[in-house]
Design an enzyme around this catalytic site. Structure first.
Site, PDB file in Angstrom:
ATOM      1  N   HIS A  72       8.349  -9.344   0.001  1.00  0.00           N
ATOM      2  CA  HIS A  72       7.353  -8.904   0.984  1.00  0.00           C
ATOM      3  C   HIS A  72       6.500 -10.094   1.394  1.00  0.00           C
ATOM      4  O   HIS A  72       5.893 -10.739   0.550  1.00  0.00           O
ATOM      5  CB  HIS A  72       6.460  -7.805   0.401  1.00  0.00           C
ATOM      6  CG  HIS A  72       7.091  -6.451   0.438  1.00  0.00           C
ATOM      7  ND1 HIS A  72       6.369  -5.296   0.536  1.00  0.00           N
ATOM      8  CD2 HIS A  72       8.392  -6.079   0.400  1.00  0.00           C
ATOM      9  CE1 HIS A  72       7.199  -4.256   0.563  1.00  0.00           C
ATOM     10  NE2 HIS A  72       8.427  -4.709   0.462  1.00  0.00           N
ATOM     11  N   TYR A 199      -2.920  -0.794   1.629  1.00  0.00           N
ATOM     12  CA  TYR A 199      -4.104  -0.544   0.808  1.00  0.00           C
ATOM     13  C   TYR A 199      -5.154   0.056   1.743  1.00  0.00           C
ATOM     14  O   TYR A 199      -5.539  -0.579   2.721  1.00  0.00           O
ATOM     15  CB  TYR A 199      -4.651  -1.845   0.229  1.00  0.00           C
ATOM     16  CG  TYR A 199      -3.806  -2.466  -0.876  1.00  0.00           C
ATOM     17  CD1 TYR A 199      -4.060  -2.174  -2.211  1.00  0.00           C
ATOM     18  CD2 TYR A 199      -2.778  -3.358  -0.586  1.00  0.00           C
ATOM     19  CE1 TYR A 199      -3.309  -2.752  -3.238  1.00  0.00           C
ATOM     20  CE2 TYR A 199      -2.019  -3.941  -1.606  1.00  0.00           C
ATOM     21  CZ  TYR A 199      -2.289  -3.634  -2.921  1.00  0.00           C
ATOM     22  OH  TYR A 199      -1.550  -4.202  -3.930  1.00  0.00           O
ATOM     23  N   PRO A 291      -5.480  -1.933 -11.391  1.00  0.00           N
ATOM     24  CA  PRO A 291      -4.207  -2.245 -10.727  1.00  0.00           C
ATOM     25  C   PRO A 291      -4.340  -2.707  -9.269  1.00  0.00           C
ATOM     26  O   PRO A 291      -3.353  -3.128  -8.673  1.00  0.00           O
ATOM     27  CB  PRO A 291      -3.420  -0.928 -10.809  1.00  0.00           C
ATOM     28  CG  PRO A 291      -4.428   0.125 -11.065  1.00  0.00           C
ATOM     29  CD  PRO A 291      -5.565  -0.510 -11.779  1.00  0.00           C
ATOM     30  N   LYS A 295      -1.988  -7.300 -10.629  1.00  0.00           N
ATOM     31  CA  LYS A 295      -2.000  -8.500 -11.465  1.00  0.00           C
ATOM     32  C   LYS A 295      -1.577  -8.298 -12.920  1.00  0.00           C
ATOM     33  O   LYS A 295      -1.234  -9.270 -13.595  1.00  0.00           O
ATOM     34  CB  LYS A 295      -3.418  -9.113 -11.468  1.00  0.00           C
ATOM     35  CG  LYS A 295      -3.806  -9.744 -10.162  1.00  0.00           C
ATOM     36  CD  LYS A 295      -3.136 -11.097  -9.984  1.00  0.00           C
ATOM     37  CE  LYS A 295      -3.087 -11.549  -8.561  1.00  0.00           C
ATOM     38  NZ  LYS A 295      -1.794 -11.425  -7.897  1.00  0.00           N
ATOM     39  N   TYR A 383      -3.214 -13.152  -4.140  1.00  0.00           N
ATOM     40  CA  TYR A 383      -2.272 -12.026  -4.246  1.00  0.00           C
ATOM     41  C   TYR A 383      -0.872 -12.505  -4.621  1.00  0.00           C
ATOM     42  O   TYR A 383      -0.218 -11.908  -5.484  1.00  0.00           O
ATOM     43  CB  TYR A 383      -2.239 -11.231  -2.932  1.00  0.00           C
ATOM     44  CG  TYR A 383      -1.586  -9.874  -3.084  1.00  0.00           C
ATOM     45  CD1 TYR A 383      -2.333  -8.753  -3.439  1.00  0.00           C
ATOM     46  CD2 TYR A 383      -0.211  -9.720  -2.909  1.00  0.00           C
ATOM     47  CE1 TYR A 383      -1.737  -7.512  -3.602  1.00  0.00           C
ATOM     48  CE2 TYR A 383       0.394  -8.474  -3.061  1.00  0.00           C
ATOM     49  CZ  TYR A 383      -0.376  -7.386  -3.406  1.00  0.00           C
ATOM     50  OH  TYR A 383       0.226  -6.161  -3.580  1.00  0.00           O
TER      51      TYR A 383
END
Ligand code: RFL
Ligand code: PHB
Length: 388
Positions: A72, A199, A291, A295, A383
């Protein structure tokens, strides 16, 4: 039994450590409390950092991930003002891999079987002894007590494990934040709602649309800490999820029966030190992140990277600098991930005490991400994962 390194816990951290050490000619015994089927049925992480992907290659277990994992290059953030994308590849030239923790664990078990590593399941009452002297581990199996003598003990037994508790209270410092909400997660055999993760910050609470593959979706919604999965029928879950996702996504998304439904509490926790005597902690045994930043598994892997390097230095070159520096080195990276996960959590969730000012600050954080290249770059770098 006698081995170089006794590893408590056969989750991803313990298995990866065992795999790397065995490949370097260092013997291990992994002691896991649960059955293999139980470990493989736990639905958890879905996003692998770039560094974790490289580690899978180094450990010789990347073939299936290469075939079946999905790279991704970005993710979406949904707000009341609309949805925007953070392009990891454009911001920092790296991407993440969507490949479930269950698959990683399955690949590790297969590789451990292949090299004949010792993994003992359903080991009860596992207990580290003499961690500051000549260490050994005892456990019960089939009504008998067994003893494993070793040079070192790796505590990879997760947050509720026994290893961390054997470090004397005056030798460790603990840091903790418990969030007043959890994530209700559902796995379903449906096509993912969107090509990349979404998100969502929504007045009714956070939501996340994730996936495992083209036919398997993973969704989460923020719920109060005291909520229970039994309170949520599938229909109620889908209805609430749809309210929190962008309208066009909600209107076109496929729904179906849940295969798994569970609630995970949200917590940040760090145990400093990660080493006492001959005992080294790695993964959730030493730290927990909410979460939101994806990570936890990745941090477990970076710990294992540092620890395996330290142990290989000890056995191959009689060089203990890697082991002596392990705790500081691992904790430096842990704190960065703790900050990132805390920040992601704080900008995306509704907090019970959130006032108008807090609300505006959240909106400004999200506007910053939408409008400032530098803000998106900082998010992307964290990220996809800071370098090991
Ligand atoms: P684990 O996986 O908890 O494994 C520890 C193992 O030790 C065993 N054990 C014992 N064995 C012997 N004796 C004892 N006394 C023992 N006590 C425990 C346990 O049975 C278990 O098999 O820890 P490890 O290996 O450190 O791995 C950590 C990860 O599992 C965890 O950080 C992640 O799952 C967190 N996480 C995520 N991480 C990511 O990097 N990306 C994600 O997208 C992501 N999503 C998530 C997550 C965790 C979640 N939950 C359920 C907490 C999503 C969720 C919902
Ligand atoms: C998941 O797919 O389970 C997942 C993805 C991203 C997160 C957390 C969980 O931040």
């Amino acid at each position: 039994m006698r081995t170089n390194v006794a590893i408590i816990g056969g989750g991803p951290a313990g298995l990866m450590l065992s795999q790397l050490l065995n490949r370097a000619g260092i013997s291990t015994v992994v002691l896991e409390r649960r059955s293999r089927d139980y470990v493989l049925s736990r639905i958890r992480a879905g996003v692998l950092e770039h560094g974790t992907v490289e580690m899978m290659h180094r450990a010789g277990i990347a073939d299936r991930m290469q075939r079946e994992g999905h790279p991704h290059e970005g993710c979406f953030l949904s707000t009341e003002a609309g949805m925007f994308r953070v392009d990891f590849e454009a911001q920092c030239g790296q991407s993440v891999m969507v490949y479930g923790q269950t698959e990683v664990t399955q690949d590790l078990y297969a590789a451990q079987d292949q090299i004949g590593a010792t993994v003992i399941h359903e080991a009860e009452d596992v207990m580290p002894h003499d961690i500051d002297g000549t260490p050994f581990v005892t456990y019960e199996k089939n009504g008998h007590t067994h003893r494993v003598d070793c040079d070192f003990i790796a505590g990879c037994d997760g947050f509720h494990g026994v290893s961390r508790k054997t470090i004397p209270a005056e030798k460790k410092r603990e840091f903790e934040r418990v969030y007043p909400f959890g994530w209700l997660g559902v796995l379903s055999r449906t096509a993912p709602a969107a090509p990349e993760l979404i998100y969502a910050n929504h007045p009714r609470g956070f939501a996340l649309a994730s996936m495992r593959n083209d036919h398997l979706s993973r969704y989460y919604i923020q719920v109060p800490s005291d909520d229970r999965p039994e309170n949520w029928s599938d229909d109620a879950f889908w209805a609430e999820l749809k309210r929190r996702l962008p309208e066009d996504v909600a209107d076109s998304m496929e729904t179906g029966p849940s295969i798994e439904k569970s609630i995970a509490p949200l917590r940040s926790y760090v145990c400093a030190t990660m080493r006492f005597g001959k005992l080294f902690l790695a993964g959730d045994a030493a730290h927990i992140v909410p979460p939101t930043g994806a990570k936890g598994l990745n941090l477990a892997m970076s710990d294992v990277h540092y620890l395996s390097e330290g142990l290989i230095g000890h056995y191959e070159r009689k060089d203990d600098s890697g082991l002596d520096g392990y705790s500081d080195r691992a904790l430096t990276r842990v704190w960065r991930a703790i900050r990132f996960s805390w920040w992601m959590t704080s900008i995306l969730h509704r907090f019970p005490e959130q006032d108008d000012f807090d609300q505006r600050m959240q909106e400004m954080e999200l506007e910053n991400l939408r409008d400032l290249d530098a803000a998106r770059q900082a998010m992307a770098l964290n990220y996809v994962g800071l370098p090991f």
